[in-house]
Write an enzyme that holds these catalytic residues in place. Structure first.
Site, PDB file in Angstrom:
ATOM      1  N   LYS A   1       0.813  -1.206   0.000  1.00 34.80           N
ATOM      2  CA  LYS A   1       0.000   0.000   0.000  1.00 34.80           C
ATOM      3  C   LYS A   1       0.852   1.264   0.000  1.00 34.80           C
ATOM      4  CE  LYS A   1      -3.387  -2.135   3.124  1.00 34.80           C
ATOM      5  NZ  LYS A   1      -3.927  -2.040   4.496  1.00 34.80           N
ATOM      6  N   GLY A   2       2.108   1.133   0.402  1.00 35.27           N
ATOM      7  CA  GLY A   2       2.917   2.300   0.719  1.00 35.27           C
ATOM      8  C   GLY A   2       3.043   3.362  -0.354  1.00 35.27           C
TER       9      GLY A   2
ATOM     10  N   GLU B   1       7.697   3.044  -6.175  1.00 32.46           N
ATOM     11  CA  GLU B   1       7.815   2.558  -4.794  1.00 32.46           C
ATOM     12  C   GLU B   1       8.059   3.745  -3.861  1.00 32.46           C
ATOM     13  OE1 GLU B   1       7.078   0.705  -2.623  1.00 32.46           O
ATOM     14  OE2 GLU B   1       8.460  -0.959  -2.285  1.00 32.46           O
ATOM     15  N   ASP B   2       7.636   3.595  -2.627  1.00 35.75           N
ATOM     16  CA  ASP B   2       7.853   4.672  -1.657  1.00 35.75           C
ATOM     17  C   ASP B   2       9.253   4.634  -1.065  1.00 35.75           C
ATOM     18  OD1 ASP B   2       7.384   2.273  -0.417  1.00 35.75           O
ATOM     19  OD2 ASP B   2       5.775   2.978   0.886  1.00 35.75           O
TER      20      ASP B   2
ATOM     21  N   ASP C   1      14.478  -0.447   0.709  1.00 36.33           N
ATOM     22  CA  ASP C   1      15.178  -0.724   1.964  1.00 36.33           C
ATOM     23  C   ASP C   1      16.225  -1.813   1.670  1.00 36.33           C
ATOM     24  OD1 ASP C   1      15.655  -0.800   4.754  1.00 36.33           O
ATOM     25  OD2 ASP C   1      14.008  -2.156   5.129  1.00 36.33           O
TER      26      ASP C   1
ATOM     27  N   LYS D   1      17.171   3.610   1.345  1.00 34.72           N
ATOM     28  CA  LYS D   1      18.080   3.457   2.492  1.00 34.72           C
ATOM     29  C   LYS D   1      19.262   2.613   2.028  1.00 34.72           C
ATOM     30  CE  LYS D   1      14.473   2.875   5.991  1.00 34.72           C
ATOM     31  NZ  LYS D   1      13.846   1.838   6.825  1.00 34.72           N
TER      32      LYS D   1
ATOM     33  N   PHE E   1      13.400   3.967  10.846  1.00 33.24           N
ATOM     34  CA  PHE E   1      12.078   3.542  10.383  1.00 33.24           C
ATOM     35  C   PHE E   1      11.213   4.774  10.170  1.00 33.24           C
ATOM     36  CE2 PHE E   1       7.980   1.566  10.124  1.00 33.24           C
ATOM     37  CZ  PHE E   1       8.278   0.481   9.313  1.00 33.24           C
TER      38      PHE E   1
ATOM     39  N   ASP F   1       3.866   3.351   6.584  1.00 25.28           N
ATOM     40  CA  ASP F   1       3.150   3.055   7.834  1.00 25.28           C
ATOM     41  C   ASP F   1       4.033   2.348   8.844  1.00 25.28           C
ATOM     42  OD1 ASP F   1       3.321   0.511   6.449  1.00 25.28           O
ATOM     43  OD2 ASP F   1       1.895  -0.226   7.941  1.00 25.28           O
TER      44      ASP F   1
ATOM     45  N   ARG G   1      -0.003   6.465   7.727  1.00 16.97           N
ATOM     46  CA  ARG G   1       0.110   6.600   6.266  1.00 16.97           C
ATOM     47  C   ARG G   1      -0.351   7.976   5.803  1.00 16.97           C
ATOM     48  NH1 ARG G   1       1.219   1.654   3.938  1.00 16.97           N
ATOM     49  NH2 ARG G   1       0.243  -0.170   4.852  1.00 16.97           N
TER      50      ARG G   1
HETATM   51  P1  IMP Z   1      12.599  -3.891   0.984  1.00 20.31           P
HETATM   52  O1  IMP Z   1      12.079  -5.133   0.325  1.00 20.31           O
HETATM   53  O2  IMP Z   1      13.385  -4.246   2.220  1.00 20.31           O
HETATM   54  O3  IMP Z   1      13.355  -2.975   0.064  1.00 20.31           O
HETATM   55  O4  IMP Z   1      11.386  -3.120   1.572  1.00 20.31           O
HETATM   56  C1  IMP Z   1      10.499  -2.414   0.846  1.00 20.31           C
HETATM   57  C2  IMP Z   1       9.187  -2.284   1.584  1.00 20.31           C
HETATM   58  O5  IMP Z   1       9.356  -2.300   2.995  1.00 20.31           O
HETATM   59  C3  IMP Z   1       8.556  -0.964   1.259  1.00 20.31           C
HETATM   60  O6  IMP Z   1       7.601  -1.156   0.261  1.00 20.31           O
HETATM   61  C4  IMP Z   1       7.882  -0.561   2.538  1.00 20.31           C
HETATM   62  O7  IMP Z   1       6.552  -1.006   2.526  1.00 20.31           O
HETATM   63  C5  IMP Z   1       8.607  -1.297   3.619  1.00 20.31           C
HETATM   64  N1  IMP Z   1       9.531  -0.432   4.346  1.00 20.31           N
HETATM   65  C6  IMP Z   1      10.873  -0.411   4.295  1.00 20.31           C
HETATM   66  N2  IMP Z   1      11.384   0.528   5.081  1.00 20.31           N
HETATM   67  C7  IMP Z   1      10.327   1.134   5.668  1.00 20.31           C
HETATM   68  C8  IMP Z   1      10.207   2.227   6.590  1.00 20.31           C
HETATM   69  O8  IMP Z   1      11.179   2.844   7.049  1.00 20.31           O
HETATM   70  N3  IMP Z   1       8.938   2.555   6.939  1.00 20.31           N
HETATM   71  C9  IMP Z   1       7.839   1.918   6.464  1.00 20.31           C
HETATM   72  N4  IMP Z   1       7.909   0.916   5.586  1.00 20.31           N
HETATM   73  C10 IMP Z   1       9.147   0.520   5.199  1.00 20.31           C
END
Ligand code: IMP
Length: 177
Positions: A44-45, A100-101, A104, A132, A153, A160, A166
């Site tokens: 949803k982000g 994407e928001d 990470d 990040k 975070f 969220d 959100r």
């Molecule tokens: P990744 O697969 O680790 O790159 O994570 C991506 C997803 O993790 C994003 O779509 C977010 O929904 C969630 N996410 C990663 N970091 C954060 C954060 O700091 N706050 C909230 N959601 C996060």
């Protein structure tokens, strides 16, 4: 809004977000003009960012969403990804822009880009509002990146923590007690 001030620390305010969205939209408009791209938001982000971004791009395009699992209700990735809601249109010959928001570890976007590439698109690129880099576990190219952020975070502007925050218009650091 009734947020506990000790829980949230402002990191990126709405003016900086708006300027970043404008910059990204200009780059995307320049690259995709005449290509009728398909923006794919990751639910949803990304919904707030995607809504602002596509309105600022101002070229004919389509929008769709996918929903992936990977995060539970906590603040760290579980690392396993499955498609919970898939696209219902053909990607054959389409120029796809994943929106994407936050990137990470990179697992989610890496999984999705590879998944979409199997559907014979003309191209797949990635746009993320934030990244990040210190948390990355897979190499992923972000073609359009807004801002690098520290390993904190974050909540707000679609992001969220256990479904809260959100709808904050700014991006804040969530400080766990
Ligand atoms: P990744 O697969 O680790 O790159 O994570 C991506 C997803 O993790 C994003 O779509 C977010 O929904 C969630 N996410 C990663 N970091 C954060 C954060 O700091 N706050 C909230 N959601 C996060």
């Amino acid at each position: 809004m009734n947020n506990s001030p000790s829980e949230l620390k402002m990191l990126i305010d709405r003016k900086q977000i708006a300027a970043t969205v404008k910059k990204l939209a200009e780059e995307i408009r320049r690259d995709y003009d005449g290509l009728n791209p398909l923006a794919v938001g990751i639910l949803k982000g990304s919904f707030v960012f995607l809504a602002d971004l596509v309105r600022a791009i101002e070229i004919p395009m389509q929008v769709d969403f996918v929903k992936l699992s990977s995060y539970g209700s906590g603040t760290r990735s579980a690392g396993r990804i499955t498609v919970l809601l898939d696209l219902n249109c053909s990607l054959e010959g389409r120029h796809v822009l994943v929106v994407e928001d936050i990137v990470d570890t990179g697992l989610t976007t890496s999984f999705l880009c590879n998944y979409l590439k199997q559907k014979s698109p003309a191209s797949v690129r990635l746009c993320s509002l934030t990244s990040k880099p210190s948390r990355r576990v897979v190499d992923i190219k972000i073609d359009y990146l807004g801002l690098e952020v520290p390993d904190k975070f974050l909540v707000g502007y679609g992001l969220d923590c256990a479904e809260k925050y959100r709808n904050l218009p700014d991006i804040c650091e969530f400080q766990e007690e």
